[in-house]
Design a protein around this motif. Structure first.
Motif, PDB file in Angstrom:
ATOM      1  N   UNK A   1      -1.775  -5.841  -3.122  1.00 27.61           N
ATOM      2  CA  UNK A   1      -1.955  -6.516  -1.815  1.00 27.61           C
ATOM      3  C   UNK A   1      -0.962  -7.449  -1.416  1.00 27.61           C
ATOM      4  N   UNK A   2      -0.196  -8.324  -2.312  1.00 30.48           N
ATOM      5  CA  UNK A   2       0.434  -9.258  -1.855  1.00 30.48           C
ATOM      6  C   UNK A   2       1.903  -8.698  -1.525  1.00 30.48           C
ATOM      7  N   UNK A   3       2.417  -7.690  -2.092  1.00 34.18           N
ATOM      8  CA  UNK A   3       3.728  -7.203  -2.149  1.00 34.18           C
ATOM      9  C   UNK A   3       3.984  -5.826  -1.613  1.00 34.18           C
ATOM     10  N   UNK A   4       3.085  -4.954  -1.575  1.00 28.31           N
ATOM     11  CA  UNK A   4       3.181  -3.676  -1.192  1.00 28.31           C
ATOM     12  C   UNK A   4       2.536  -3.214   0.176  1.00 28.31           C
ATOM     13  N   UNK A   5       1.560  -4.079   0.451  1.00 26.57           N
ATOM     14  CA  UNK A   5       0.663  -3.537   1.631  1.00 26.57           C
ATOM     15  C   UNK A   5       1.513  -4.018   2.694  1.00 26.57           C
ATOM     16  N   UNK A   6       2.257  -4.931   2.926  1.00 29.80           N
ATOM     17  CA  UNK A   6       3.215  -5.011   3.931  1.00 29.80           C
ATOM     18  C   UNK A   6       4.017  -3.932   4.388  1.00 29.80           C
ATOM     19  N   UNK A   7       4.133  -3.154   3.542  1.00 29.11           N
ATOM     20  CA  UNK A   7       4.785  -1.717   3.998  1.00 29.11           C
ATOM     21  C   UNK A   7       4.377  -0.736   4.940  1.00 29.11           C
TER      22      UNK A   7
END
Length: 379
Positions: A140-146
């Motif tokens: 959630x913290x590192x991939x969802x921003x994509x």
């Protein structure tokens, strides 16, 4: 480009559901609604996972990825995105979402990726193992921003996500789930050949969902035991899961086994809902409980725990049904007794869930996925 020469807009759905969950019903409704529009749908299939369609509609293509697990689908999904290039990709649940986002990055995919989470994440992870919790928080913290956006079914779920990660304003979108369809009412009229549902039988109280810790049917069984001391009634709990044996044992210990029935998974829960006097949600955690909305759409009175999140939003802070504290079987029993004695108007309940009608909810998802923008740009 005019309407006759424009290529149909194409949406890929990457899902790996249990086959009998609320997400399955939501996505089946969504797919059926898409089939009525000028949209092509690719349903990317992982072997042994749902949703399972009784009939594949026109404009829907089932694409087998040839894999048995979500994680092992990474390279096949990347190949699909690189070669097929759908206009948008929608996926649901964290392990599916993170696989989709990694595959999109590998493929250099330029379409919109919208990921969906149907639960209140932090609450749902409280009793999970360290590895599971760490992996989901990391993704959630590192991939969802994509992704282009994260779709959630309730404001409570959205607020929870913002406590986990620093998403920009408007990135987490609250969308109504496509739950209420005309099919619910048709299926609700189907007969049930069981004496408890005869017209002159005592009132039936219904629960439904996976027999797991999160649904906390043990609290419902205890509440029913207290209620049945002074009210003649029956309890039916639909669904399958690991807690079935423990729940049956609890019913025996409480001396109510002859008044509690666990039919297991049923293909048509709406027939049971429509013939029940009361529906009860006893969960400790939800995102936006589909079964609560379905019962109300059929005009069935409801009682719910005030769990995070969803019930408070659906019931408008208790206006359309009592909200009781989580795991409070005595308060749940009292609320059940009140609603059985003075049920609300059927039409009022049905109106309360009108925003979850399939056509309008489908429109909201298509807008987020870029359907309208895509058509405008090619007109």
């Amino acid at each position: 480009m005019n309407e006759t020469t424009r290529s149909p807009w194409r949406l890929a759905l990457f899902l790996a559901t249990s086959g009998h969950s609320g997400v399955d019903r939501i996505m089946k409704n969504f797919i059926a609604a898409l089939a009525k529009r000028p949209v092509r749908v690719d349903l990317l299939h992982v072997h042994g996972h749902g949703p399972y369609l009784d009939r594949v509609p026109t404009r829907v293509r089932v694409v087998s990825l040839g894999t048995r697990h979500v994680q092992s689908s990474l390279f096949k999904l990347a190949h699909y995105l690189r070669t097929e290039r759908p206009d948008a990709l929608l996926c649901d649940k964290d392990r599916v979402n993170r696989t989709a986002l990694m595959a999109a990055a590998m493929a250099g995919y330029q379409g919109r990726v919208v990921v969906r989470l149907g639960t209140t994440v932090s609450k749902n992870l409280e009793n999970r193992g360290l590895v599971h919790r760490t992996m989901q928080y990391w993704s959630i913290r590192h991939l969802y921003a994509r992704a282009h956006a994260v779709a959630v079914p309730s404001h409570g779920a959205a607020e929870d996500l913002h406590t986990i990660a620093s998403f920009p304003p408007g990135f987490v979108r609250v969308l109504p789930s496509p739950v209420v369809s005309d099919t619910i009412h048709t299926l609700g009229r189907e007969p049930i050949h069981h004496p408890w549902f005869a017209p002159d039988a005592p009132p039936v109280i219904l629960g439904a969902g996976e027999l797991c810790e999160r649904k906390d049917f043990a609290t419902l069984v205890r509440a029913f035991a207290a209620l049945s001391h002074h009210t003649e009634c029956r309890l039916v709990i639909l669904g399958k899961g690991k807690k079935r044996q423990a729940l049956e044992k609890l019913a025996h210990e409480l001396g109510i086994a002859d008044r509690v029935w666990f039919p297991g998974f049923v293909h048509n829960p709406y027939a049971y809902m429509a013939k029940s006097r009361l529906f009860v949600l006893s969960s400790t955690c939800e995102g936006l409980p589909v079964v609560l909305m379905e019962a109300m759409a059929l005009g069935i009175p409801v009682v719910s725990t005030d769990c995070p999140s969803g019930p408070r939003e659906i019931l408008h802070h208790g206006r359309y049904g009592p909200l009781v504290p989580v795991k409070s079987w005595n308060q749940l029993a009292e609320a059940m007794a009140r609603v059985l004695a003075e049920p609300p108007e059927k039409e009022e309940l049905m109106t309360a869930v009108s925003r979850y009608h399939v056509p309008s909810a489908t429109d909201a998802y298509l807008q987020l996925l870029g359907y309208g923008a895509s058509l405008s740009s090619t007109s």
